[in-house]
Design an enzyme around this catalytic site. Structure first.
Site, PDB file in Angstrom:
ATOM      1  N   CYS A  97       0.975  -1.073  -0.041  1.00  0.00           N
ATOM      2  CA  CYS A  97      -0.029  -0.068   0.012  1.00  0.00           C
ATOM      3  C   CYS A  97       0.910   1.275  -0.081  1.00  0.00           C
ATOM      4  O   CYS A  97       1.997   1.292   0.680  1.00  0.00           O
ATOM      5  CB  CYS A  97      -1.001   0.081   1.154  1.00  0.00           C
TER       6      CYS A  97
ATOM      7  N   ARG B 171       4.017  -0.368  -4.850  1.00  0.00           N
ATOM      8  CA  ARG B 171       3.591  -1.073  -3.680  1.00  0.00           C
ATOM      9  C   ARG B 171       2.396  -1.566  -3.286  1.00  0.00           C
ATOM     10  O   ARG B 171       2.117  -2.313  -2.590  1.00  0.00           O
ATOM     11  CB  ARG B 171       3.733   0.343  -2.378  1.00  0.00           C
TER      12      ARG B 171
ATOM     13  N   TRP C 275      -2.968  -2.439  -1.419  1.00  0.00           N
ATOM     14  CA  TRP C 275      -2.594  -4.089  -1.667  1.00  0.00           C
ATOM     15  C   TRP C 275      -3.760  -4.644  -0.720  1.00  0.00           C
ATOM     16  O   TRP C 275      -3.363  -4.409   0.573  1.00  0.00           O
ATOM     17  CB  TRP C 275      -1.354  -4.330  -1.468  1.00  0.00           C
TER      18      TRP C 275
ATOM     19  N   ASN D  17      -1.963   2.204   5.944  1.00  0.00           N
ATOM     20  CA  ASN D  17      -1.323   0.912   5.806  1.00  0.00           C
ATOM     21  C   ASN D  17      -0.899   0.151   6.849  1.00  0.00           C
ATOM     22  O   ASN D  17      -0.706   0.492   8.065  1.00  0.00           O
ATOM     23  CB  ASN D  17       0.398   1.316   5.264  1.00  0.00           C
ATOM     24  N   GLY D  18      -0.932  -1.172   6.770  1.00  0.00           N
ATOM     25  CA  GLY D  18      -0.668  -2.030   7.760  1.00  0.00           C
ATOM     26  C   GLY D  18      -2.111  -2.906   8.170  1.00  0.00           C
ATOM     27  O   GLY D  18      -2.970  -2.892   7.428  1.00  0.00           O
TER      28      GLY D  18
ATOM     29  N   GLU E 255      16.224 -18.988  -7.277  1.00  0.00           N
ATOM     30  CA  GLU E 255      15.774 -17.614  -7.783  1.00  0.00           C
ATOM     31  C   GLU E 255      15.331 -17.369  -9.110  1.00  0.00           C
ATOM     32  O   GLU E 255      14.232 -16.638  -9.505  1.00  0.00           O
ATOM     33  CB  GLU E 255      17.158 -16.746  -7.395  1.00  0.00           C
TER      34      GLU E 255
ATOM     35  N   LYS F  56      11.571 -15.880 -10.367  1.00  0.00           N
ATOM     36  CA  LYS F  56      11.244 -14.775 -11.116  1.00  0.00           C
ATOM     37  C   LYS F  56      10.526 -15.024 -12.315  1.00  0.00           C
ATOM     38  O   LYS F  56       9.343 -14.382 -12.341  1.00  0.00           O
ATOM     39  CB  LYS F  56      12.624 -14.461 -11.976  1.00  0.00           C
TER      40      LYS F  56
ATOM     41  N   GLU G 290       6.689 -15.441 -10.402  1.00  0.00           N
ATOM     42  CA  GLU G 290       6.168 -13.984 -10.073  1.00  0.00           C
ATOM     43  C   GLU G 290       5.570 -13.406 -11.228  1.00  0.00           C
ATOM     44  O   GLU G 290       4.601 -12.743 -11.240  1.00  0.00           O
ATOM     45  CB  GLU G 290       7.314 -13.097  -9.665  1.00  0.00           C
TER      46      GLU G 290
ATOM     47  N   HIS H 159      15.331 -38.148  -6.290  1.00  0.00           N
ATOM     48  CA  HIS H 159      14.581 -38.572  -4.912  1.00  0.00           C
ATOM     49  C   HIS H 159      13.098 -38.293  -5.084  1.00  0.00           C
ATOM     50  O   HIS H 159      12.385 -38.275  -4.036  1.00  0.00           O
ATOM     51  CB  HIS H 159      15.048 -37.861  -3.798  1.00  0.00           C
TER      52      HIS H 159
ATOM     53  N   LYS I 149       5.432  -4.721  -3.639  1.00  0.00           N
ATOM     54  CA  LYS I 149       6.916  -4.615  -3.507  1.00  0.00           C
ATOM     55  C   LYS I 149       7.476  -4.698  -2.066  1.00  0.00           C
ATOM     56  O   LYS I 149       8.476  -5.200  -1.942  1.00  0.00           O
ATOM     57  CB  LYS I 149       7.403  -3.188  -4.085  1.00  0.00           C
TER      58      LYS I 149
HETATM   59  C1  F6R Z   1      10.999 -11.354  -5.308  1.00  0.00           C
HETATM   60  C2  F6R Z   1      10.720 -10.412  -4.374  1.00  0.00           C
HETATM   61  C3  F6R Z   1      10.137 -10.783  -3.117  1.00  0.00           C
HETATM   62  C4  F6R Z   1      11.159 -10.226  -1.782  1.00  0.00           C
HETATM   63  C5  F6R Z   1      10.660 -10.588  -0.551  1.00  0.00           C
HETATM   64  C6  F6R Z   1      11.358  -9.729   0.462  1.00  0.00           C
HETATM   65  O1  F6R Z   1      11.065 -10.827  -6.600  1.00  0.00           O
HETATM   66  O2  F6R Z   1      10.839  -9.168  -4.637  1.00  0.00           O
HETATM   67  O3  F6R Z   1      10.457 -12.278  -2.974  1.00  0.00           O
HETATM   68  O4  F6R Z   1      12.508 -10.645  -2.085  1.00  0.00           O
HETATM   69  O5  F6R Z   1       9.403  -9.953  -0.279  1.00  0.00           O
HETATM   70  O6  F6R Z   1      11.465  -8.306   0.372  1.00  0.00           O
HETATM   71  P1  F6R Z   1      12.738  -7.501   1.102  1.00  0.00           P
HETATM   72  O7  F6R Z   1      14.017  -7.836   0.222  1.00  0.00           O
HETATM   73  O8  F6R Z   1      12.388  -6.138   0.819  1.00  0.00           O
HETATM   74  O9  F6R Z   1      12.656  -7.990   2.628  1.00  0.00           O
END
Ligand code: F6R
Length: 614
Positions: A2, A27, A75, A101-102, A487, A491, A494, A510, A609
């Site tokens: 948010c 966000r 969000w 927010n929260g 990772e 990606k 997501e 396994h 984000k």
């Molecule tokens: C993946 C991504 C999320 C963040 C996770 C932690 O692309 O962006 O998995 O890595 O939410 O966020 P931070 O690093 O801000 O604590």
């Protein structure tokens, strides 16, 4: 998670609020809204489901005048994303409007109590409960808005950053925070308010970050005042933002994610700048060197993080165990905080977070603090909550990351972890001087090698076309490349919404090997390293079951080409720095597949984000 924007000053508020919402849309982007007070002192709320552009269309024919306002991009946590649940929320009398927010954890109890007092609710949100509570307190205590907010927040359990305005009171915004960031920008005869500095930086570089349980009294033509819930005035710590506006623009790229992928050679230079001496012979990480005793005597290191940052932590585990010979545990912060972990005063806890605001990671830091451990932060956003809650740390200095899928922050985190391991290894004498110097030289060459892999973009774009309509992907790697496989898979899922899993290559037999058939693409990271031969055997096992293998190999390797369906050649890099280079083609592959599927790569569905709720 948010976005909050607020403005009070001499200019029309609406365009500033809308621009700010666009900057914060990364966000959260389920719904958006604004509240404004016009010259007749009327308080208007305009809000709608969808993105900020939908709000702009909705507001086109409405009154958007006024020089004071608050705005929100959401969000969803409580209540589905729709017009009713969008912020701002009015109080019962429509005298007050709030953005939040929260999460208010005790909202159900408060709501029942307010309903008994005759309050009715228009939405399913916890936020509406809070604004009704403020109104109830104000009416019962005959107090001003600031006092009402202070008293109401003392009844609230949870996390919040809020801003409230009041009909007939066009000169005042009251804002407050607990466990959710809020920053006030100080301009000339004007103030800006936001959940992070990105909407503020184009107007002023002077900012004040609110601390937990602080209330900002933001009044027209008066100095900013910060008080606590008991109305005790707090000193103003004015900080200067180092961010520039160009860092927040796409700079000619179609998406922030692509821009951020391409920025990596430069962001790694920024990350190591000033931390390797001019002769290139020593790493100087002051966050470690200022606390040498802690690192010399540490018995164990625990890394806590979420998502991509957790993957960086897994690479950190390899680096630290290899170069420093200290046992390392890597924990999902969300699990760590709830499983009664054993943390001792001679442990070092490293918290990794791009945003520095992730609620679970912040909570893990608090647990470590209570247990007496020394806490080290590896974060990107300067002045965010985690760096402020840690004993020491290193910023990754990669600049604002706007694309929701993390790219340059991941390589920045791994770079800092490599420098951290080198610094501790030298301090403890666990790394041979020759290896130490060789790794420093290699680290300095990484930006050039990243440029080389960025040159593979056409090959990756072509490859992406072959696999766009696959329903599943498997990513395999071993050793340092196992976290890279995780990772790469993250990606892809997501931003393309294709199901993808990362595995340590040897684990295939396994169980997961049952999934392999001629429709299953397997991305196998088989660069020349200490586990290369083993990885090759694993690729052969996949090929024997007709899997379609895309292999990432070291430049000049022709052996794998004979067995893989497609080969991507990566420049030679020392194995412990390989994740920095090999992760980039996986970022690009995910990007191109998502683009072919017409996905919104910068704002993928259901994500936000910075995850400031647990
Ligand atoms: C993946 C991504 C999320 C963040 C996770 C932690 O692309 O962006 O998995 O890595 O939410 O966020 P931070 O690093 O801000 O604590």
């Amino acid at each position: 998670m948010c976005g909050i924007v607020g403005y009070i000053g001499k200019r029309p508020a609406y365009p500033i609020l809308i621009k700010g919402l666009h900057r914060l849309e990364y966000r959260g982007y389920d719904s958006a809204g604004v509240a404004l007070i016009n010259d007749q002192n009327e308080l208007t709320v305009l809000k709608t489901k969808g993105k900020v552009a939908d709000l702009e269309r909705y507001a086109e024919s409405k009154d958007t005048s006024g020089t004071i306002g608050i705005a929100h991009t959401r969000w969803a946590t409580h209540g589905e994303p729709n017009d009713r649940n969008a912020h701002p929320h009015y109080s019962q009398s429509k005298n007050l409007a709030i953005i939040h927010n929260g999460i208010i954890e005790n909202y159900a109890v408060l709501k029942t109590a307010l309903q008994k007092e005759g309050f009715t609710f228009q939405s399913d949100t916890d936020t509406e409960v809070l604004v009704q509570l403020i109104e109830y307190v104000q009416q019962n205590n005959h107090c001003d808005l600031c006092q009402a907010v202070q008293l109401a927040l003392q009844e609230v359990i949870g996390a919040y950053a809020i801003a409230v305005i009041e009909r007939g009171n066009p000169d005042l915004i009251i804002a407050a925070r607990k466990s959710s960031p809020l920053v006030v920008g100080i301009g000339e005869d004007e103030f800006f308010l936001a959940s992070d500095a990105t909407p503020i930086v184009e107007y002023t570089h002077e900012v004040v970050y609110l601390e937990d349980e602080e209330v900002a009294i933001i009044e027209r033509n008066k100095p900013l005042k910060i008080v606590n819930f008991k109305n005790v005035e707090k000193p103003l710590h004015i900080k200067t933002l180092e961010m520039s506006i160009s860092q927040l623009e796409k700079g000619g790229y179609p998406h922030f994610m692509l821009k951020e992928i391409y920025e990596q050679p430069r962001t790694i230079i920024d990350c190591i700048r000033g931390r390797i001496n001019p002769e290139g012979t020593d790493v100087i990480l002051s966050g470690v060197l200022d606390h040498q005793e802690k690192f010399l005597h540490a018995n164990r290191i625990i890394i806590v993080a979420c998502g991509t940052s957790w993957h960086a932590g897994l690479i950190g585990e390899h680096l630290i165990e290899d170069l420093c010979r200290i046992p390392v545990e890597v924990e999902y912060a969300s699990e760590f905080r709830y499983r009664h972990p054993i943390v001792r005063p001679d442990d070092i806890v490293i918290a990794i977070s791009q945003s520095g605001e992730t609620a679970d990671t912040l909570a893990a830091v608090e647990i470590a603090r209570k247990a007496g451990a020394f806490i080290y932060g590896i974060c990107n956003v300067i002045g965010s909550s985690i760096p402020r809650a840690t004993d020491s740390g290193s910023y990754i200095h990669v600049g604002p990351e706007i694309g929701v899928a993390s790219t340059k922050a991941f390589t920045g985190q791994v770079t800092v972890l490599a420098m951290l391991a080198l610094t501790i290894g030298k301090l403890r004498g666990s790394i041979e001087p020759e290896r130490y110097h060789q790794l420093i030289r290699q680290l300095q060459l990484i930006p050039q090698k990243m440029k080389t892999v960025l040159g593979l973009s056409d090959q990756l774009a072509d490859l992406s076309k072959i696999f766009t309509y696959a329903h599943n992907f498997i990513y395999l790697g071993r050793g340092y490349n196992y976290p890279v496989a995780l990772e790469g898979a993250l990606k892809l899922k997501e931003i393309s919404y294709i199901h993808a899993e990362g595995y340590p290559a040897a684990e295939m037999k396994h169980g997961p090997i049952a999934l392999i058939d001629n429709e299953m693409p397997v991305i196998a990271i088989a660069t020349t390293d200490s586990v290369y031969e083993k990885t090759i055997s694993n690729i052969q096992e996949i090929k024997a079951r007709h899997g379609r293998v895309v292999a990432l190999v070291t430049e000049g390797n022709h052996d794998v080409a004979a067995m893989a369906d497609h080969v991507i050649e990566i420049p030679q890099v020392d194995e412990c720095l390989m994740p920095l280079v090999v992760s980039i083609p996986l970022q690009m592959l995910a990007y191109y597949i998502a683009i072919n599927k017409n996905r919104n790569v910068d704002q993928p569905r259901n994500l936000a984000k910075s995850v400031t709720v647990e």
